[in-house]
Write an enzyme that holds these catalytic residues in place. Sequence first.
Site, mmCIF file in Angstrom:
data_model
loop_
_atom_site.group_PDB
_atom_site.id
_atom_site.type_symbol
_atom_site.label_atom_id
_atom_site.label_comp_id
_atom_site.label_asym_id
_atom_site.label_seq_id
_atom_site.Cartn_x
_atom_site.Cartn_y
_atom_site.Cartn_z
ATOM 1 N N ARG A 276 -49.790 25.152 69.704
ATOM 2 C CA ARG A 276 -49.257 24.854 68.376
ATOM 3 C C ARG A 276 -49.691 25.943 67.395
ATOM 4 O O ARG A 276 -50.830 25.957 66.933
ATOM 5 C CB ARG A 276 -49.766 23.475 67.917
ATOM 6 N N GLU A 348 -43.956 19.211 75.961
ATOM 7 C CA GLU A 348 -42.647 19.637 75.469
ATOM 8 C C GLU A 348 -42.528 21.156 75.423
ATOM 9 O O GLU A 348 -43.403 21.863 74.917
ATOM 10 C CB GLU A 348 -42.432 19.077 74.055
ATOM 11 N N SER A 351 -36.228 21.210 73.306
ATOM 12 C CA SER A 351 -35.663 20.005 72.735
ATOM 13 C C SER A 351 -34.180 20.278 72.544
ATOM 14 O O SER A 351 -33.820 21.211 71.841
ATOM 15 C CB SER A 351 -36.352 19.736 71.395
#
Length: 426
Positions: A276, A348, A351
Site C-alpha cells: 500500500r 487483491e 479490480s
Amino acid sequence: MLDIKRIRKDLMVIAEGLAKREFKFDTELFQQLEEERKVLQVKLEELQNERNLKSKAIGIAKSKGEDVTTAMKVVNQLNEELKLTEQAFEVLQKKINDFLYSVPNIPHEFVPVGKSEKDNLEIRRWGKPKEFGFQPKDHVDLAEPSASLDFNTAAKLSGARFVVMRGELARLHRALIQFMLDLHTQEHGYQEIYVPYLVNEASLYGTGQLPKFAEDLFQVSHNKLALISTAEIPVTNTVRDEILEAKQLPLKYVCHTPCFRSEAGSYGKDTRGMIRQHQFEKVELVQIVEPAHSYQVLEELTSHAEKVLQLLELPYRVVALCTGDLGFSAAKTYDLEVWLPSQNCYREISSCSNFEDFQARRMQARWRNQATKKLELVHTLNGSGLAVGRTLVAIMENNQTKEGSIVVPRALQAYMNGLELIKFSK
RNA sequence: GGAGAGAUGGCCGAGUGGUCGAAGGCGCUCCCCUGCUAAGGGAGUAUGGGAUCAAAAGUUCCAUCGAGGGUUCGAAUCCCUCUCUCUCCGCCA
C-alpha cells in the site's frame, strides 16, 4: 449518478437496491425536494414565458412607433419576482444535485448480498500455492538488504509509503509494464493510450471520485488539479461530453500510469513493504461499450486481467464483491486476488468493474443507437491489468529460492535480456 | 511570460440588440426519378428539462450559440472575469 427520472418513478425499488449495499437513501427528503422543485419550476417557467411574450410585444410595438414606457415598467416589475424565483430555484436545484451526486450505484441483481469483504463470493481458483520446503520470506526481507527495495531512502525523499527500487528489480518492475501492455495490445485488442496524470474537477466528478472522496486524492491547490488515483479517471473521461457513433464502439484502451493515493484512513493497514503505497504503477484496461453487451464485456475484461497472472504463473482466485463491498460507482465487480506466501492468503491485485451508465451519465458520454435513432448513454468498464507493484511483490514472494534469489517468470525473460534469475548482492 | 485573433448544431459556416433554436452548405434518414453507374428532384434532421397524460403519442412551455457574471423591457450579438484554440515574440525538456 442515477437517473432522476427513474428515481421519481421507482423510488422504493431504488431505495431497496441501495439498501442492499448498506446505503440509506432518504426517500422522504428526496420526495420533499422534488415536491418543492415541481412547484418552483412551474412558477419560474411561467414567469419566464410571460417576460418573453411581453418583451416580444414591446419589440413589435416599438417598430410601429408606439409608446412602450408603461409596458416596460410592467416587465420591470415582473423581473423582480422572476429574479427571486430564479435564485430560489437555483438553490434548490443545487441541493438536489448534491444529493444525487452522493448516491452510489445500484448493485446488479446477481451481485451477492453481504455487508463486508467477508461476504464476497469466490468464483474460481487458478494455480496452486507452491510448497517451498523452507520458510518463505516476504518481499521486504528478500530485497531490502541489497537495497533493491529501499524504503528508508524513499522516506528521506518523500515520507512514508514510498519506495526506491534499484538494479535488476527496478528492471523487472519495468519489464512487467512492457509485458502487460504488449499482451493487451497484441492479444486482447486494446489500443494503447497515454494520458495526463493531473486532471481537473470535471473529470473527477465524471468517474465518481468527487464529491465524496476528495480525501483520497493528492490535490494541486493552485490550479484545482489532482493527481490521478487511477488511469480510469483520464482514460474514461476521454469520452466525456462526446457523442459516439455505433461503429466506434467498443472503445478498448490500455493505459500505463502511476497512481497517487493519499490512503487517508488506512494508517494501520499494510504499513510494511510495497502493498500500500502513495505512488504505484498500474496498467489499466478501460472499455466504452453499448449497454446491451456490458456484462459480457465484464467477463472478457476480467479474463484479460487473469491472463496476465496465468502467463506469470501466479496462483490466484476470482472473487465477486458482495453488495456491501462494492465501490461507489460500480454495479458489479470482480476482484482478482493473488497468492502471497508471506501472508499466507490471497491479496487483491486487480479490480474489474461494470459501472453501467453511472459514470456515463455524470460524463454525458453518449452514443447514437441505430435501432432507436436516439442518443443513449454508453456503459463504462475498467479493470486493472494489473497493479504493477503488487505483481512485483507476488513474483518475488512466489518465485523465491532457498538462497533468496528470484526466478524470473518465463514470460518476462525476453524483457530482461534473457535473465533467468535475480540474485541480490549484499 | 508578453502581444493579437478566435470559440455558433454531427461537421463546415453566416449572423453585432427584437418574430433567431439560429441562413446556407456538407453529412445522415426517407421518398421520387434515372433499366446499371454517375447525377438529379422532394421532404425531414440539435440537446436537456418541465407541464398535460395511467403510459405512449401528441400538444405546450422553459433552458442552451465555450463557462460564469453583468447591462437591457429584450442578448448568439454589448460589457467584465475565466477556460480553451490559433498566430507572433520570449523561455524551455
